[in-house]
Design a protein around this motif. Structure first.
Motif, PDB file in Angstrom:
ATOM      1  N   TYR A   1      -1.468  -2.393  -8.197  1.00 18.04           N
ATOM      2  CA  TYR A   1      -1.540  -2.874  -6.818  1.00 18.04           C
ATOM      3  C   TYR A   1      -1.389  -4.394  -6.771  1.00 18.04           C
ATOM      4  O   TYR A   1      -0.645  -4.939  -5.949  1.00 18.04           O
ATOM      5  CB  TYR A   1      -2.871  -2.449  -6.207  1.00 18.04           C
ATOM      6  CG  TYR A   1      -2.920  -2.494  -4.701  1.00 18.04           C
ATOM      7  CD1 TYR A   1      -1.757  -2.530  -3.940  1.00 18.04           C
ATOM      8  CD2 TYR A   1      -4.136  -2.477  -4.026  1.00 18.04           C
ATOM      9  CE1 TYR A   1      -1.809  -2.548  -2.559  1.00 18.04           C
ATOM     10  CE2 TYR A   1      -4.195  -2.502  -2.645  1.00 18.04           C
ATOM     11  CZ  TYR A   1      -3.029  -2.541  -1.922  1.00 18.04           C
ATOM     12  OH  TYR A   1      -3.075  -2.567  -0.547  1.00 18.04           O
TER      13      TYR A   1
ATOM     14  N   PHE B   1       1.024   4.008  -2.951  1.00 13.26           N
ATOM     15  CA  PHE B   1       0.832   5.429  -2.671  1.00 13.26           C
ATOM     16  C   PHE B   1       1.955   6.254  -3.305  1.00 13.26           C
ATOM     17  O   PHE B   1       1.701   7.295  -3.938  1.00 13.26           O
ATOM     18  CB  PHE B   1       0.799   5.651  -1.154  1.00 13.26           C
ATOM     19  CG  PHE B   1       0.665   7.093  -0.755  1.00 13.26           C
ATOM     20  CD1 PHE B   1      -0.566   7.731  -0.808  1.00 13.26           C
ATOM     21  CD2 PHE B   1       1.771   7.807  -0.320  1.00 13.26           C
ATOM     22  CE1 PHE B   1      -0.690   9.058  -0.440  1.00 13.26           C
ATOM     23  CE2 PHE B   1       1.666   9.135   0.046  1.00 13.26           C
ATOM     24  CZ  PHE B   1       0.425   9.766  -0.013  1.00 13.26           C
TER      25      PHE B   1
ATOM     26  N   VAL C   1       1.263   8.953  -6.322  1.00 12.40           N
ATOM     27  CA  VAL C   1       1.560  10.362  -6.056  1.00 12.40           C
ATOM     28  C   VAL C   1       2.624  10.900  -7.011  1.00 12.40           C
ATOM     29  O   VAL C   1       2.548  12.056  -7.461  1.00 12.40           O
ATOM     30  CB  VAL C   1       2.006  10.536  -4.585  1.00 12.40           C
ATOM     31  CG1 VAL C   1       2.562  11.932  -4.345  1.00 12.40           C
ATOM     32  CG2 VAL C   1       0.831  10.290  -3.662  1.00 12.40           C
TER      33      VAL C   1
ATOM     34  N   THR D   1       0.829  -1.205   0.000  1.00 14.71           N
ATOM     35  CA  THR D   1       0.000   0.000   0.000  1.00 14.71           C
ATOM     36  C   THR D   1       0.864   1.256   0.000  1.00 14.71           C
ATOM     37  O   THR D   1       0.581   2.217  -0.720  1.00 14.71           O
ATOM     38  CB  THR D   1      -0.934   0.005   1.218  1.00 14.71           C
ATOM     39  OG1 THR D   1      -1.754  -1.171   1.185  1.00 14.71           O
ATOM     40  CG2 THR D   1      -1.834   1.222   1.211  1.00 14.71           C
TER      41      THR D   1
END
Length: 344
Positions: free
Chosen positions: A275, A113, A117, A109
């Motif tokens: 993911y 992220f 970003v 995770t």
């Protein structure tokens, strides 16, 4: 009435598709486990066991039965939540998976992220300055992350930033001094240590997590930025962007408010697949950094010839990947009004 019937039909079709996919995944993992040249009996009794002991365990495992019957028993046990017992830990495989998976989820995770970003803005900027030096620079950065093996990057990063510079902590989740201080609640060392007020453990875990999370983030960034660039190039060439510019909209509004907003719909699928890729690719990173996650669990179980653990871990990662695919499809329908119109 027709809409209700169509809804039930779509849900039924979706459930059948998921069931067939999961059955195929179970079959794939099971038969690969049987093809691998590893004797599960030897893994249990050892190489010095007598023939009588070997034969008894062989019968207890049901290896004397036809392959289709072994698979049927395997599936029925899975439906009851029985993944078998790990030969290495002497615990139910399901319990091991529940203990190890949160650490992988936490690391992946954070990696996702970082990838989102940094990767999405990189892809947007690369598409906006198409065929100019920022585009070439960002494509090179993405190409390195996409093509260089992640295990090699991990080894180099460990040598440079841990061994030579000492900027980060080394392998493991926390230092040996902090082991066992935090009570296992959620499985996430950051959440558990923060909830229990062990901030020294929290920051020590952060120092251990920086390097593997950045590596997974770089791996994710390479894929996300590349796909974002491709989608944005298509959107920036559309007439509605030209119309917005002609009406006096600023470049930021035309790119971020119009093009990126429409590109966000297909990017949902891209991020979901990224993911899933991080969950799969975490095996090598977790092994190198001795991270107590599902990847390291599969790796150590494979070398211990613990096929129950290997099959259980592989099946879990596959189920999560299928779930992410299905979730991305649902989100795509919710975000894209055109897909909702077609489904009516």
């Amino acid at each position: 009435m027709n809409r209700t019937l169509r809804l039930f039909t779509n849900v039924g079709t979706w459930l059948i598709t998921v069931a067939i996919t999961l059955l195929g995944l179970a079959a794939l993992t099971f038969f690969i486990g049987r093809v691998v040249p590893i004797d599960p009996v030897i893994a249990i009794v050892g190489e010095k066991a007598s023939q009588s002991v070997y034969d008894r365990v062989y019968l207890e495992l049901g290896l004397d039965k036809p392959l289709w019957m072994q698979f049927w028993e395997y599936v029925t046990k899975l439906l009851r939540g029985d993944f078998g017992t790990s030969y290495s830990t002497s615990r139910p495989v399901l319990q091991d998976l529940l203990d190890y998976f949160p650490a992988t989820l936490e690391l992946s995770t954070l990696g996702l992220f970082i990838g989102v970003v940094l990767g999405v803005p990189m892809g947007v900027a690369s598409a906006y300055w198409h065929e100019k030096w920022p585009d070439h620079l960002m494509r090179i950065v993405g190409l390195i992350g996409y093509s260089v093996p992640i295990f090699w990057l991990a080894l180099v990063a460990l040598f440079v930033f841990y061994r030579q510079l000492g900027w980060v902590s080394g392998p493991g989740q926390v230092d040996v001094f902090f082991t066992g201080i935090v009570t296992h609640v959620t499985g996430s060392i950051l959440i558990d240590s923060a909830m229990q007020g062990h901030w020294d453990v929290f920051w020590n875990a952060v120092s251990h997590m920086i390097l593997p999370a950045l590596l997974l983030g770089y791996y994710s960034l390479a894929y996300i930025s590349r796909m974002t660039r491709s989608v944005m190039l298509d959107q920036l060439s559309r007439e509605y962007v030209l119309t917005a510019r002609l009406k006096g909209a600023s470049e930021f509004r035309a790119v971020a408010g119009h093009a990126l907003r429409n590109a966000a719909i297909p990017l949902v699928t891209v991020i979901a697949l990224s993911y899933g890729g991080l969950l799969e690719g975490s095996v090598l990173v977790e092994t190198i950094f001795s991270w107590p996650g599902i990847g390291n669990y599969i790796y150590s179980s494979l070398f211990a010839a613990d096929m129950n653990a290997v099959l259980g871990g592989t099946l879990l990662v596959g189920v999560v990947f299928v779930f992410l695919n299905m979730l991305s499809d649902v989100l795509y329908r919710l975000l894209d009004p055109r897909s909702r119109e077609l489904s009516r």
